[in-house]
Design a protein around this motif. Structure first.
Motif, PDB file in Angstrom:
ATOM      1  N   ASP A  80      -5.215   4.956 -19.632  1.00 41.60           N
ATOM      2  CA  ASP A  80      -4.758   6.314 -19.351  1.00 41.60           C
ATOM      3  C   ASP A  80      -3.445   6.226 -18.586  1.00 41.60           C
ATOM      4  OD1 ASP A  80      -4.315   8.910 -18.553  1.00 41.60           O
ATOM      5  OD2 ASP A  80      -6.378   9.263 -17.895  1.00 41.60           O
ATOM      6  N   TYR A  81      -2.338   6.357 -19.326  1.00 40.83           N
ATOM      7  CA  TYR A  81      -1.016   6.217 -18.724  1.00 40.83           C
ATOM      8  C   TYR A  81      -0.702   7.303 -17.697  1.00 40.83           C
ATOM      9  CZ  TYR A  81       0.106   2.658 -22.244  1.00 40.83           C
ATOM     10  OH  TYR A  81       0.120   1.530 -23.014  1.00 40.83           O
ATOM     11  N   SER A  82      -1.446   8.394 -17.710  1.00 38.24           N
ATOM     12  CA  SER A  82      -1.180   9.455 -16.743  1.00 38.24           C
ATOM     13  C   SER A  82      -1.856   9.203 -15.392  1.00 38.24           C
ATOM     14  CB  SER A  82      -1.620  10.817 -17.303  1.00 38.24           C
ATOM     15  OG  SER A  82      -3.012  10.848 -17.484  1.00 38.24           O
ATOM     16  N   HIS A  83      -2.737   8.213 -15.319  1.00 42.00           N
ATOM     17  CA  HIS A  83      -3.422   7.882 -14.059  1.00 42.00           C
ATOM     18  C   HIS A  83      -3.030   6.470 -13.621  1.00 42.00           C
ATOM     19  CE1 HIS A  83      -5.939  11.318 -15.239  1.00 42.00           C
ATOM     20  NE2 HIS A  83      -5.988  11.495 -13.931  1.00 42.00           N
ATOM     21  N   ARG A  84      -1.861   6.397 -13.018  1.00 45.01           N
ATOM     22  CA  ARG A  84      -1.336   5.112 -12.576  1.00 45.01           C
ATOM     23  C   ARG A  84      -1.546   4.956 -11.070  1.00 45.01           C
ATOM     24  NH1 ARG A  84       2.345   7.673 -15.452  1.00 45.01           N
ATOM     25  NH2 ARG A  84       3.676   8.057 -13.655  1.00 45.01           N
ATOM     26  N   GLU A  85      -1.823   3.718 -10.654  1.00 45.43           N
ATOM     27  CA  GLU A  85      -1.865   3.414  -9.227  1.00 45.43           C
ATOM     28  C   GLU A  85      -0.446   3.085  -8.814  1.00 45.43           C
ATOM     29  OE1 GLU A  85      -4.701   0.575  -7.782  1.00 45.43           O
ATOM     30  OE2 GLU A  85      -6.173   1.201  -9.282  1.00 45.43           O
ATOM     31  N   ARG A  86       0.094   3.883  -7.937  1.00 47.55           N
ATOM     32  CA  ARG A  86       1.472   3.684  -7.501  1.00 47.55           C
ATOM     33  C   ARG A  86       1.490   2.763  -6.282  1.00 47.55           C
ATOM     34  NH1 ARG A  86       0.809   8.232 -10.203  1.00 47.55           N
ATOM     35  NH2 ARG A  86       2.529   9.073 -11.416  1.00 47.55           N
ATOM     36  N   VAL A 125      -5.321   7.117 -23.700  1.00 46.12           N
ATOM     37  CA  VAL A 125      -5.538   8.494 -23.262  1.00 46.12           C
ATOM     38  C   VAL A 125      -4.269   8.923 -22.539  1.00 46.12           C
ATOM     39  CG1 VAL A 125      -6.908  10.005 -21.791  1.00 46.12           C
ATOM     40  CG2 VAL A 125      -8.010   8.098 -22.981  1.00 46.12           C
ATOM     41  N   ASP A 126      -3.789  10.112 -22.845  1.00 46.72           N
ATOM     42  CA  ASP A 126      -2.611  10.610 -22.149  1.00 46.72           C
ATOM     43  C   ASP A 126      -2.617  12.127 -22.172  1.00 46.72           C
ATOM     44  OD1 ASP A 126      -0.283  10.512 -20.662  1.00 46.72           O
ATOM     45  OD2 ASP A 126       0.814   9.286 -22.093  1.00 46.72           O
ATOM     46  N   VAL A 127      -1.763  12.690 -21.375  1.00 51.70           N
ATOM     47  CA  VAL A 127      -1.624  14.140 -21.312  1.00 51.70           C
ATOM     48  C   VAL A 127      -0.538  14.562 -22.285  1.00 51.70           C
ATOM     49  CG1 VAL A 127      -1.039  16.090 -19.818  1.00 51.70           C
ATOM     50  CG2 VAL A 127      -2.392  14.180 -18.917  1.00 51.70           C
ATOM     51  N   MET A 128      -0.857  15.514 -23.115  1.00 51.08           N
ATOM     52  CA  MET A 128       0.066  16.024 -24.114  1.00 51.08           C
ATOM     53  C   MET A 128       0.814  17.249 -23.570  1.00 51.08           C
ATOM     54  SD  MET A 128      -0.362  14.086 -26.780  1.00 51.08           S
ATOM     55  CE  MET A 128      -0.714  12.648 -25.791  1.00 51.08           C
ATOM     56  N   PRO A 129       1.893  17.657 -24.257  1.00 49.82           N
ATOM     57  CA  PRO A 129       2.563  18.894 -23.837  1.00 49.82           C
ATOM     58  C   PRO A 129       1.537  20.035 -23.768  1.00 49.82           C
ATOM     59  CG  PRO A 129       3.866  17.767 -25.495  1.00 49.82           C
ATOM     60  CD  PRO A 129       2.540  17.033 -25.397  1.00 49.82           C
ATOM     61  N   GLY A 130       1.623  20.832 -22.750  1.00 47.18           N
ATOM     62  CA  GLY A 130       0.663  21.903 -22.545  1.00 47.18           C
ATOM     63  C   GLY A 130      -0.482  21.493 -21.638  1.00 47.18           C
ATOM     64  N   GLN A 133      -5.472  16.765 -22.623  1.00 45.22           N
ATOM     65  CA  GLN A 133      -5.643  15.319 -22.671  1.00 45.22           C
ATOM     66  C   GLN A 133      -6.015  14.922 -24.092  1.00 45.22           C
ATOM     67  OE1 GLN A 133      -8.848  13.370 -20.419  1.00 45.22           O
ATOM     68  NE2 GLN A 133      -7.212  12.269 -19.363  1.00 45.22           N
ATOM     69  N   ALA A 134      -5.393  13.859 -24.592  1.00 40.57           N
ATOM     70  CA  ALA A 134      -5.673  13.387 -25.946  1.00 40.57           C
ATOM     71  C   ALA A 134      -6.032  11.909 -25.898  1.00 40.57           C
ATOM     72  CB  ALA A 134      -4.475  13.608 -26.849  1.00 40.57           C
ATOM     73  N   SER A 135      -6.859  11.501 -26.831  1.00 43.51           N
ATOM     74  CA  SER A 135      -7.289  10.119 -26.937  1.00 43.51           C
ATOM     75  C   SER A 135      -7.009   9.650 -28.355  1.00 43.51           C
ATOM     76  CB  SER A 135      -8.794  10.039 -26.638  1.00 43.51           C
ATOM     77  OG  SER A 135      -9.257   8.740 -26.812  1.00 43.51           O
ATOM     78  N   PHE A 136      -6.444   8.458 -28.491  1.00 43.93           N
ATOM     79  CA  PHE A 136      -6.168   7.945 -29.828  1.00 43.93           C
ATOM     80  C   PHE A 136      -6.268   6.434 -29.847  1.00 43.93           C
ATOM     81  CE2 PHE A 136      -2.314   8.915 -27.556  1.00 43.93           C
ATOM     82  CZ  PHE A 136      -1.541   7.763 -27.661  1.00 43.93           C
ATOM     83  N   LEU A 137      -6.412   5.890 -31.036  1.00 47.89           N
ATOM     84  CA  LEU A 137      -6.585   4.462 -31.237  1.00 47.89           C
ATOM     85  C   LEU A 137      -5.227   3.798 -31.452  1.00 47.89           C
ATOM     86  CD1 LEU A 137      -8.839   2.328 -31.522  1.00 47.89           C
ATOM     87  CD2 LEU A 137      -8.770   2.747 -33.978  1.00 47.89           C
TER      88      LEU A 137
END
Length: 187
Positions: A80-86, A125-130, A133-137
């Motif tokens: 999930d690229y939108s949940h990164r540990e900074r 998994v990532d957050v799409m425009p709007g 959340q979307a999941s894809f292979l």
């Protein structure tokens, strides 16, 4: 479908780009590394270095979790690229950035050894425009390629931030491999 040699190539490119970035930031002062851009408010070279490494870290963590082959029915992940540990140390000092790059190079070498000869599937998994959340292979090779191109994109921003500081980054630092090849083909 990527062959083992293409995976090896991808890891080599990732490691080369990381070494190059390490050399670039090694010439900066902490003040330059953390200077907030006027053109991109809130943006610093250090934050872009951290952001790039965050993506590699997420991908590698999911690969390292298992040595078992995966397929489209049982993929690795999710990443999930939108949940990164900074990691604030990466963006706060040049030495912190260099230490994080060196650690990521070491991790790249370990994960490279783990990659199997057959394609490894992974769920993204990532957050799409709007905001949905979307999941894809995807495949590990494809995601490594994404991380490399993502790094090139942020290297271009880092180069712009360096220009803003009156510095002169190396010419090829901020260009995609295809752009560099095209330029060399036309020489």
């Amino acid at each position: 479908m990527a062959s083992p040699s293409s995976s090896d190539h991808l890891f080599s490119h990732a490691i080369d780009y990381m070494h190059h970035l390490d050399g670039i930031i090694g010439k900066l002062t902490d003040a330059q590394y953390t200077h907030e851009s006027q053109a991109l408010p809130g943006s610093t070279i250090g934050k872009h270095v951290r952001h790039v490494l965050d993506h590699f870290s997420l991908l590698y963590a999911n690969i390292a979790r298992t040595a078992e082959p995966s397929d489209s029915q049982h993929p690795l992940g999710p990443v999930d690229y939108s949940h990164r540990e900074r990691n604030p140390a990466t963006e706060s000092t040049v030495l912190g950035g260099q230490a994080s790059i060196k650690q990521m190079i070491s991790t790249s070498k370990l994960v490279r050894k783990q990659v199997i000869e057959t394609p490894t599937f992974i769920t993204i998994v990532d957050v799409m425009p709007g905001g949905a959340q979307a999941s894809f292979l995807s495949t590990v090779d494809r995601e490594l390629w994404f991380c490399i191109h993502h790094m090139v994109h942020h290297n271009a921003i880092i180069a712009s931030l360096m220009f803003e500081l009156g510095l002169d980054p190396p010419t090829e630092f901020a260009y995609a491999p295809s752009t560099i090849k095209l330029a060399h083909d036309h020489e």
